[in-house]
Motif scaffolding. Structure first.
Motif, PDB file in Angstrom:
ATOM      1  N   THR A 136      -5.731   6.831  -0.088  1.00 40.23           N
ATOM      2  CA  THR A 136      -5.365   5.421   0.060  1.00 40.23           C
ATOM      3  C   THR A 136      -4.434   5.272   1.252  1.00 40.23           C
ATOM      4  O   THR A 136      -3.448   6.003   1.377  1.00 40.23           O
ATOM      5  CB  THR A 136      -4.671   4.883  -1.196  1.00 40.23           C
ATOM      6  N   VAL A 137      -4.768   4.335   2.129  1.00 39.48           N
ATOM      7  CA  VAL A 137      -3.939   4.018   3.288  1.00 39.48           C
ATOM      8  C   VAL A 137      -3.197   2.721   2.993  1.00 39.48           C
ATOM      9  O   VAL A 137      -3.822   1.690   2.722  1.00 39.48           O
ATOM     10  CB  VAL A 137      -4.795   3.863   4.559  1.00 39.48           C
ATOM     11  N   TYR A 138      -1.876   2.778   3.051  1.00 40.34           N
ATOM     12  CA  TYR A 138      -1.048   1.605   2.769  1.00 40.34           C
ATOM     13  C   TYR A 138      -0.647   0.980   4.102  1.00 40.34           C
ATOM     14  O   TYR A 138       0.199   1.508   4.831  1.00 40.34           O
ATOM     15  CB  TYR A 138       0.176   2.003   1.944  1.00 40.34           C
ATOM     16  N   GLU A 160       1.724   2.609   6.798  1.00 45.49           N
ATOM     17  CA  GLU A 160       3.071   2.890   6.294  1.00 45.49           C
ATOM     18  C   GLU A 160       3.109   4.198   5.501  1.00 45.49           C
ATOM     19  O   GLU A 160       4.098   4.924   5.526  1.00 45.49           O
ATOM     20  CB  GLU A 160       3.537   1.729   5.418  1.00 45.49           C
ATOM     21  N   GLN A 161       2.031   4.495   4.800  1.00 48.18           N
ATOM     22  CA  GLN A 161       1.938   5.716   4.014  1.00 48.18           C
ATOM     23  C   GLN A 161       0.464   6.002   3.747  1.00 48.18           C
ATOM     24  O   GLN A 161      -0.343   5.080   3.644  1.00 48.18           O
ATOM     25  CB  GLN A 161       2.699   5.568   2.690  1.00 48.18           C
ATOM     26  N   VAL A 162       0.120   7.291   3.652  1.00 47.03           N
ATOM     27  CA  VAL A 162      -1.245   7.685   3.320  1.00 47.03           C
ATOM     28  C   VAL A 162      -1.179   8.741   2.220  1.00 47.03           C
ATOM     29  O   VAL A 162      -0.662   9.838   2.439  1.00 47.03           O
ATOM     30  CB  VAL A 162      -2.014   8.254   4.530  1.00 47.03           C
ATOM     31  N   GLN A 221       4.179  10.933   3.970  1.00 47.52           N
ATOM     32  CA  GLN A 221       5.469  10.436   4.436  1.00 47.52           C
ATOM     33  C   GLN A 221       5.353   8.967   4.824  1.00 47.52           C
ATOM     34  O   GLN A 221       4.284   8.481   5.183  1.00 47.52           O
ATOM     35  CB  GLN A 221       5.952  11.265   5.625  1.00 47.52           C
ATOM     36  N   GLN A 222       6.487   8.273   4.763  1.00 41.63           N
ATOM     37  CA  GLN A 222       6.518   6.860   5.094  1.00 41.63           C
ATOM     38  C   GLN A 222       7.013   6.653   6.515  1.00 41.63           C
ATOM     39  O   GLN A 222       7.804   7.435   7.040  1.00 41.63           O
ATOM     40  CB  GLN A 222       7.429   6.103   4.117  1.00 41.63           C
ATOM     41  N   GLN A 223       6.506   5.590   7.142  1.00 43.88           N
ATOM     42  CA  GLN A 223       7.010   5.173   8.443  1.00 43.88           C
ATOM     43  C   GLN A 223       7.112   3.660   8.474  1.00 43.88           C
ATOM     44  O   GLN A 223       6.407   2.959   7.736  1.00 43.88           O
ATOM     45  CB  GLN A 223       6.110   5.674   9.571  1.00 43.88           C
ATOM     46  N   ARG A 224       8.012   3.153   9.308  1.00 37.88           N
ATOM     47  CA  ARG A 224       8.227   1.710   9.378  1.00 37.88           C
ATOM     48  C   ARG A 224       8.341   1.284  10.830  1.00 37.88           C
ATOM     49  O   ARG A 224       9.168   1.814  11.575  1.00 37.88           O
ATOM     50  CB  ARG A 224       9.503   1.331   8.615  1.00 37.88           C
ATOM     51  N   PRO A 225       7.519   0.326  11.265  1.00 44.03           N
ATOM     52  CA  PRO A 225       7.614  -0.168  12.637  1.00 44.03           C
ATOM     53  C   PRO A 225       8.831  -1.068  12.803  1.00 44.03           C
ATOM     54  O   PRO A 225       9.397  -1.574  11.830  1.00 44.03           O
ATOM     55  CB  PRO A 225       6.310  -0.957  12.803  1.00 44.03           C
ATOM     56  N   GLU A 226       9.219  -1.310  14.047  1.00 42.15           N
ATOM     57  CA  GLU A 226      10.423  -2.097  14.315  1.00 42.15           C
ATOM     58  C   GLU A 226      10.268  -3.554  13.900  1.00 42.15           C
ATOM     59  O   GLU A 226      11.261  -4.244  13.651  1.00 42.15           O
ATOM     60  CB  GLU A 226      10.786  -2.007  15.797  1.00 42.15           C
ATOM     61  N   TRP A 227       9.021  -4.045  13.809  1.00 42.72           N
ATOM     62  CA  TRP A 227       8.820  -5.447  13.459  1.00 42.72           C
ATOM     63  C   TRP A 227       8.799  -5.692  11.955  1.00 42.72           C
ATOM     64  O   TRP A 227       8.662  -6.842  11.511  1.00 42.72           O
ATOM     65  CB  TRP A 227       7.538  -5.999  14.077  1.00 42.72           C
ATOM     66  N   ALA A 228       8.957  -4.645  11.166  1.00 39.98           N
ATOM     67  CA  ALA A 228       8.965  -4.792   9.708  1.00 39.98           C
ATOM     68  C   ALA A 228      10.401  -4.770   9.183  1.00 39.98           C
ATOM     69  O   ALA A 228      11.287  -4.150   9.768  1.00 39.98           O
ATOM     70  CB  ALA A 228       8.156  -3.682   9.057  1.00 39.98           C
ATOM     71  N   GLY A 277      14.446   1.405  -3.951  1.00 39.55           N
ATOM     72  CA  GLY A 277      13.599   1.671  -5.106  1.00 39.55           C
ATOM     73  C   GLY A 277      12.145   1.314  -4.922  1.00 39.55           C
ATOM     74  O   GLY A 277      11.357   1.432  -5.862  1.00 39.55           O
ATOM     75  N   PHE A 278      11.768   0.884  -3.709  1.00 40.17           N
ATOM     76  CA  PHE A 278      10.379   0.482  -3.462  1.00 40.17           C
ATOM     77  C   PHE A 278       9.653   1.550  -2.681  1.00 40.17           C
ATOM     78  O   PHE A 278      10.205   2.190  -1.787  1.00 40.17           O
ATOM     79  CB  PHE A 278      10.324  -0.832  -2.678  1.00 40.17           C
ATOM     80  N   SER A 279       8.390   1.746  -3.008  1.00 40.00           N
ATOM     81  CA  SER A 279       7.500   2.606  -2.240  1.00 40.00           C
ATOM     82  C   SER A 279       6.172   1.874  -2.087  1.00 40.00           C
ATOM     83  O   SER A 279       5.725   1.195  -3.019  1.00 40.00           O
ATOM     84  CB  SER A 279       7.288   3.944  -2.959  1.00 40.00           C
ATOM     85  N   PRO A 280       5.526   1.969  -0.918  1.00 39.75           N
ATOM     86  CA  PRO A 280       4.264   1.251  -0.719  1.00 39.75           C
ATOM     87  C   PRO A 280       3.213   1.556  -1.778  1.00 39.75           C
ATOM     88  O   PRO A 280       2.403   0.688  -2.128  1.00 39.75           O
ATOM     89  CB  PRO A 280       3.807   1.716   0.664  1.00 39.75           C
TER      90      PRO A 280
END
Length: 288
Positions: A154-156, A173-175, A249-256, A262-265
């Motif tokens: 699953t690709v989030y 954001e996460q796979v 692993q999670q990643q976040r772009p600068e525009w987010a 406590g949240f995960s995608p």
């Protein structure tokens, strides 16, 4: 319960795993496997931010240990009071909770079950004119080279939606993978599934921007959309059943916006559209 989960962790990947050429990295990957269950429902929040009631979706489908774990944690939850025109109001939040089971020590069948993450938001509605709605979210084609080796997951996606309703930018954001291989294979699968989902969203997806409310004048909006890649003969995991996956692993772009505590995608259900922020702000950790 422990024996069932232990067997799941040991066998769930083996049936559909990609060929393994590096035994050491494969063993390491299996140690990182988690058994997971998504539980959905809602909570009612009073004017002080306390939970006044709750309910589970399809409670008859849920195992007792999952229900008991969440119900023990709910009374301690505290939210920021939900305000309308500056005054606190009663509110109902859609709840999604991811439970995770991992092996404990070297004892066969000994499992630790915990609440890994949770999300509280609005119930999605195509008729809601105050938030971003889906217009055309055609699914991507399954990459043939990944299908041939049994790769799936699953690709989030985090999607930056422009004022014209098109995706201006998209980031995986996460796979999470639901088939194992060695480290090189799994990275290749993650990269390919991510690129396929992103390219499809940029080329084909369209949304309907908010037409009412305080968000209508924004330059862009950000939503989360999970995309499932499953083989044709794969059955979707039934609600209330455990499934195994290898978390990415999670990643976040600068525009987010920053990820809420406590949240995960992977708390979100595939196929849905979820705004990146929510008016339901949890002040206490959801632990159990």
């Amino acid at each position: 319960m422990n024996r069932t989960l232990s067997a799941l962790l040991a066998l769930a990947f083996l049936a559909g795993a990609a060929p393994v050429v590096d035994a050491q990295s494969a063993r390491q990957a299996r140690q990182e496997v988690e058994a997971s269950m998504l539980v959905t429902g809602h909570v009612d929040i009073d004017r002080e931010g306390k939970v006044s009631g709750h309910a589970f979706d399809k409670p008859e489908k849920l195992p007792a240990h999952a229900v008991n774990l969440i119900e023990r944690a709910i009374p301690a939850l505290r939210f920021e009071p939900v305000l309308v025109d500056g005054a606190p109001v009663l509110a109902r939040a859609k709840m999604s909770v991811r439970l995770v089971a991992t092996p404990v020590g070297d004892s066969e069948g000994n499992m630790h079950v915990r609440i890994a993450s949770a999300h509280f938001g609005e119930e999605y509605s195509d008729a809601d004119r105050t938030s971003v709605r889906r217009s055309d979210l055609r699914p991507p084609r399954y990459p043939m080279n990944i299908a041939q080796i049994g790769g799936k997951g699953t690709v989030y996606l985090l999607v930056k939606v422009g004022r014209d309703g098109k995706a201006e930018d998209v980031v995986a954001e996460q796979v999470n993978l639901t088939a194992l291989g060695n480290a090189r294979q799994m990275q290749m699968i993650r990269n390919t599934l991510s690129k396929t989902a992103i390219d499809n969203a940029l080329k084909h997806w369209t949304f309907t921007p908010p037409e009412q409310g305080e968000d209508t004048n924004r330059d862009y909006w950000v939503v989360r959309v999970p995309v499932d890649f499953r083989l044709a003969d794969d059955r979707e995991t039934a609600y209330g059943q455990w499934s195994a996956y290898h978390p990415g692993q999670q990643q976040r772009p600068e525009w987010a916006a920053p990820t809420p505590p406590g949240f995960s995608p992977d708390t979100l259900v595939a196929g849905g559209v979820t705004p990146e922020t929510s008016r339901f702000k949890l002040l206490t950790p959801f632990q159990g």
